[in-house]
Scaffold this motif. Structure first.
Motif: not given
Length: 277
Positions: A12-26, A132-142
């Motif tokens: 979770g922390a890694w994912a948050k770090a990626v999102f924060d970096w993308m929000k700040a730089n992209l 593709l498997d990950l995209m289809q199986t990950l809960p849509t709310f995520v």
């Protein structure tokens, strides 16, 4: 087992770090995507809402005739849309159709070329399959979480979440159609001197058309299944009355709006059903 939980992998922390970096730089990239999608959504919504409902229904009936050549299907499509108007859900239906059509444009525009490339490159498809498997199986709310973070609320984040969930369908079905082209057919085309581009357009794509249309059909059905979920991030459409009915425990309103969604699904499914002759 405590020693396992004591050294918890910080996913979770890694994912948050990626999102924060993308929000700040992209931010510039997300703003550009948002502006493009908003323009497309606005154009489709105007085409569906500006004309009188009967004119839009007539266009859908004419399109059904062009695709299916069946007066019975045309009558069914007309009656289905008239039922929606009668129930007072025309505005919500056009908003949901806007989301569905925009998702089809994006998913088919990306899915068909990727599926063709994967069919011609088995290693590429092997690498894509887990994704593709990950995209289809990950809960849509995520999917709604990064969509809200990067695009705010409204139809755009709903469209982004829908595209992520739906995109594997056209990729897989296009890959299936292209890769199942009979070797005898491709060999015959090659023997007559066809280039790889000509082989694709003259042999592989015509053979794969039913699978590609099945991918379009699945894109529409899966997009329609995201209507209620997308309403949680402010996307307008048929999901809103469903959510209001759920909040107020209103069985009548819930059945009405749910039945309208079913009618829209049946109409779109029958319009776009294609079989190999």
């Amino acid at each position: 087992m405590d020693f396992l939980t004591a050294w918890k992998i910080p996913v979770g922390a890694w994912a948050k770090a990626v999102f924060d970096w993308m929000k700040a730089n992209l931010t510039f990239l997300f703003d550009g995507i948002s502006a493009t999608l908003e323009a497309m959504i606005g154009g489709i919504l105007w085409l569906l809402q500006a004309p009188p409902p009967l004119l839009v229904i007539a266009v859908f009936v004419a399109l059904t005739w062009v695709l299916q050549r069946s007066w019975k299907l045309c009558l069914g499509v007309a009656l289905g849309f008239l039922f929606i108007v009668n129930q007072g859900y025309w505005k919500e239906t056009t908003e949901s159709l806007t989301l569905i059509l925009a998702a089809c444009v994006v998913c088919m525009g990306l899915g068909v070329p990727i599926g063709i490339a994967a069919a011609h490159r088995p290693r590429l498809y092997s690498a894509l399959s887990p994704v593709l498997d990950l995209m289809q199986t990950l809960p849509t709310f995520v999917y709604l979480i990064p969509a809200i973070v990067f695009f705010g609320t409204g139809l755009v984040p709903g469209l982004i979440a829908t595209v992520i969930f739906v995109l594997p369908a056209p990729i897989r079905l296009t890959h299936l159609g292209i890769s199942s082209t009979p070797p005898a057919l491709t060999e015959a085309v090659t023997a007559f001197g066809a280039t790889p581009r000509q082989k694709l357009w003259k042999a592989e794509l015509p053979w794969a058309l039913p699978q590609i249309m099945a991918g379009l059909n699945q894109t529409i059905m899966l997009s329609l299944s995201m209507v209620v979920i997308s309403s949680m991030v402010g996307a307008k459409g048929l999901g809103n009355p469903v959510m209001r009915a759920l909040a107020n425990v209103d069985a009548a309103k819930g059945f009405e709006s749910g039945f309208v969604i079913v009618v829209v699904a049946i109409i779109l499914d029958r319009m776009l059903r294609v079989s190999r002759k």
